[in-house]
Design a protein around this motif. Structure first.
Motif, short mmCIF file in Angstrom:
data_model
loop_
_atom_site.label_atom_id
_atom_site.label_comp_id
_atom_site.label_asym_id
_atom_site.label_seq_id
_atom_site.Cartn_x
_atom_site.Cartn_y
_atom_site.Cartn_z
N ALA A 1 2.23 1.96 -3.40
CA ALA A 1 1.22 2.42 -4.36
C ALA A 1 1.24 3.93 -4.53
O ALA A 1 0.57 4.47 -5.42
CB ALA A 1 -0.17 1.95 -3.91
N ARG B 1 -7.95 -2.71 0.48
CA ARG B 1 -7.95 -4.11 0.05
C ARG B 1 -7.09 -4.98 0.96
O ARG B 1 -7.52 -6.06 1.38
CB ARG B 1 -7.46 -4.21 -1.39
CG ARG B 1 -8.30 -3.48 -2.41
CD ARG B 1 -9.55 -4.22 -2.78
NE ARG B 1 -9.28 -5.48 -3.44
CZ ARG B 1 -10.18 -6.19 -4.12
NH1 ARG B 1 -11.41 -5.74 -4.19
NH2 ARG B 1 -9.87 -7.32 -4.68
N TRP C 1 -7.18 2.85 -2.04
CA TRP C 1 -7.88 1.66 -2.53
C TRP C 1 -7.08 0.40 -2.20
O TRP C 1 -7.64 -0.59 -1.71
CB TRP C 1 -8.09 1.78 -4.04
CG TRP C 1 -8.92 0.67 -4.62
CD1 TRP C 1 -10.28 0.57 -4.62
CD2 TRP C 1 -8.43 -0.49 -5.30
NE1 TRP C 1 -10.68 -0.59 -5.24
CE2 TRP C 1 -9.56 -1.26 -5.67
CE3 TRP C 1 -7.16 -0.94 -5.63
CZ2 TRP C 1 -9.45 -2.46 -6.37
CZ3 TRP C 1 -7.04 -2.14 -6.31
CH2 TRP C 1 -8.18 -2.90 -6.67
N VAL C 2 -5.76 0.43 -2.47
CA VAL C 2 -4.92 -0.73 -2.16
C VAL C 2 -4.88 -0.99 -0.66
O VAL C 2 -4.96 -2.13 -0.20
CB VAL C 2 -3.50 -0.54 -2.73
CG1 VAL C 2 -2.55 -1.65 -2.25
CG2 VAL C 2 -3.53 -0.49 -4.25
N ALA D 1 0.83 -1.21 0.00
CA ALA D 1 0.00 0.00 0.00
C ALA D 1 0.87 1.26 0.00
O ALA D 1 0.53 2.25 -0.65
CB ALA D 1 -0.93 -0.01 1.21
N LEU E 1 -5.21 5.62 -5.49
CA LEU E 1 -4.83 4.22 -5.61
C LEU E 1 -4.27 3.69 -4.31
O LEU E 1 -4.51 2.53 -3.93
CB LEU E 1 -3.80 4.06 -6.74
CG LEU E 1 -3.22 2.66 -6.95
CD1 LEU E 1 -4.31 1.70 -7.41
CD2 LEU E 1 -2.09 2.71 -7.97
N GLU E 2 -3.55 4.54 -3.59
CA GLU E 2 -2.99 4.14 -2.30
C GLU E 2 -4.09 3.80 -1.30
O GLU E 2 -3.99 2.80 -0.56
CB GLU E 2 -2.11 5.27 -1.77
CG GLU E 2 -1.38 4.94 -0.49
CD GLU E 2 -0.57 6.11 0.02
OE1 GLU E 2 -0.13 6.04 1.18
OE2 GLU E 2 -0.39 7.09 -0.73
#
Length: 316
Positions: free
Chosen positions: A45, A234, A230-231, A42, A227-228
């Motif tokens: 990212a 996850r 979101w990752v 993460a 994106l960071e």
């Protein structure tokens, strides 16, 4: 690091610890432990956002003298490391980059002009990104004080516009020139440097293609920062939509910029993550876990960045 900065950092760290402790700390620890190495993923990212920011900055420098893209990414890495970890009011990184790029033989006017214009345009691109985050938050059905929020954003656009107008008006060269006249030409070198910087900035604003491209690439970099989030969600075991990831990233970055006087936005960022996680339909403990994950990003990327700055200084 002056004394005031140290006290602010300690106060912010205490506030950050208090915010996280107020959540279900055992649950936060369990979620982080289960993520394991995914937390490092993460943190990494964030690299695409750094690359896009480097490309945006390069748009403002002459093509024949700008560093390579890897060189610009290295400068962005150092710049973010200094601004996010040290109590420098989010401007110390620019001074570090100016010093190192000048020692590489680059001319003063393009380096200083590119940095100043990049900072001014980042105000515009971040305000656009914050507007996007607010729009997504409104679509989620959250109750908002739209009047105060829009007034704040309008004030931000006015500030950005005034900043760009001041840069276009060549005020720096005029002020330094007046001071040099009062000093009986003892500051002739400084006055000449300011004059060259003003000339460079005037030429830059007369070619709107470069500032426009810079702003668009900066906006893409802000989007890539989601994106960071979101990752991180996850790997922490929670699925969020890209829209929620963009909303959280946009408003966290706005809060961090508003709290620029606080080193690393300590305390403010943690409280923001908890509140925004609730608005996105997540558990408050997940917001605390996201805040810790963002701090781990600082350790994984920015502590080595400070070491790289020391290496660059010694190498010079």
């Amino acid at each position: 690091m002056n004394r005031a900065g140290l006290w602010l950092a300690l106060a912010g760290f205490a506030a950050a610890c208090w915010v996280i402790w107020q959540q279900d700390f055992s649950e936060v620890w369990h979620v982080l432990a289960a993520a394991g190495f995914g937390l490092v993923l993460a943190a990494l990212a964030h690299i695409p956002s750094m690359v896009l920011n480097a490309h945006a900055w390069a748009m403002l420098m002459p093509r024949h003298s700008r560093p390579t893209l890897p060189g610009m990414v290295f400068q962005v890495w150092l710049r973010e490391s200094v601004n996010n970890l040290l109590p420098v009011g989010r401007v110390g990184g620019e001074l570090v980059c100016y010093r190192l790029m000048r020692r590489q033989g680059l001319r003063a006017a393009p380096v200083a002009g590119g940095l100043i214009a990049d900072v001014a345009l980042s105000l515009v691109s971040q305000l656009l990104f914050a507007l996007l985050g607010l729009a997504l938050l409104g679509l989620s059905g959250a109750a908002l004080g739209w009047g105060a929020l829009l007034a704040g954003l309008l004030g931000g656009f006015v500030l950005a516009g005034v900043t760009i107008m001041v840069l276009r008006a060549s005020l720096l060269g005029r002020v330094i020139g007046a001071i040099n006249a009062l000093a009986q030409n003892r500051l002739a070198g400084m006055a000449e440097g300011a004059r060259r910087l003003d000339i460079y900035l005037r030429r830059l604003w007369r070619r709107p293609r470069a500032p426009l491209l810079c702003t668009l690439w900066q906006f893409a970099a802000w989007l890539a920062g989601a994106l960071e989030i979101w990752v991180a969600c996850r790997v922490l075991g929670v699925e969020v939509s890209l829209a929620d990831a963009v909303m959280i990233e946009a408003l966290i970055q706005a809060l961090a910029s508003a709290a620029f006087i606080m080193p690393g936005a300590l305390g403010v960022q943690e409280a923001g993550f908890v509140g925004l996680a609730v608005l996105a339909g997540l558990d408050p403990s997940m917001g605390a876990a996201l805040a810790v994950t963002r701090r781990l990003r600082d350790v994984v990327l920015y502590v080595p960045g400070l070491l790289a700055w020391g290496w660059a200084e010694r190498r010079g």
